[in-house]
Design an enzyme around this catalytic site. Structure first.
Site, mmCIF file in Angstrom:
data_model
loop_
_atom_site.group_PDB
_atom_site.id
_atom_site.type_symbol
_atom_site.label_atom_id
_atom_site.label_comp_id
_atom_site.label_asym_id
_atom_site.label_seq_id
_atom_site.Cartn_x
_atom_site.Cartn_y
_atom_site.Cartn_z
ATOM 1 N N HIS A 100 0.828 -1.203 0.000
ATOM 2 C CA HIS A 100 0.000 0.000 0.000
ATOM 3 C C HIS A 100 0.861 1.250 0.000
ATOM 4 O O HIS A 100 2.037 1.215 0.343
ATOM 5 C CB HIS A 100 -0.960 0.014 1.192
ATOM 6 C CG HIS A 100 -0.285 0.041 2.521
ATOM 7 N ND1 HIS A 100 0.278 -1.079 3.073
ATOM 8 C CD2 HIS A 100 -0.072 1.038 3.399
ATOM 9 C CE1 HIS A 100 0.801 -0.773 4.243
ATOM 10 N NE2 HIS A 100 0.624 0.518 4.469
ATOM 11 N N GLU B 140 -1.304 2.676 11.636
ATOM 12 C CA GLU B 140 -1.358 1.328 11.074
ATOM 13 C C GLU B 140 -1.398 0.331 12.215
ATOM 14 O O GLU B 140 -0.641 0.447 13.173
ATOM 15 C CB GLU B 140 -0.129 1.036 10.210
ATOM 16 C CG GLU B 140 -0.197 1.643 8.841
ATOM 17 C CD GLU B 140 0.911 1.137 7.948
ATOM 18 O OE1 GLU B 140 0.653 0.197 7.163
ATOM 19 O OE2 GLU B 140 2.013 1.676 8.034
#
Length: 91
Positions: free
Chosen positions: A29, A43
């Protein structure tokens, strides 16, 4: 955020404050701040092990022919990619 997988599959979505996104375990990503204020990005991993792979670092270390063929980049574009890992790239 753009999430990319094998065979050239990728999806890009825009997020707003308090939105939640999901990245499958086998996908990479890329996050870009397209706003005009600071980005706070959290995250969370379902793992006791974390590994960080810098895309620019990886691209510069694969054979140039492979990067050119798979990413449609020319020699000049490849040489413009920094060799060192950059945590935040000013844009």
């Amino acid at each position: 955020m753009t999430v990319f997988a094998s065979a050239g599959k990728a999806r890009t979505m825009n997020f707003n404050a308090n939105d939640v996104g999901f990245v499958p375990a086998v996908a990479g990503h890329y996050v870009e701040n397209t706003g005009d204020t600071d980005l706070v990005f959290l995250e969370i991993f379902k793992s006791n092990r974390f590994e960080d792979f810098s895309l620019n670092n990886w691209i510069r270390r694969v054979p140039p022919e492979m990067a050119k063929a798979h990413l449609n980049l020319n020699s000049g574009q490849l040489k413009a990619i920094p060799e060192e890992k950059l945590v935040v790239i000013a844009g």
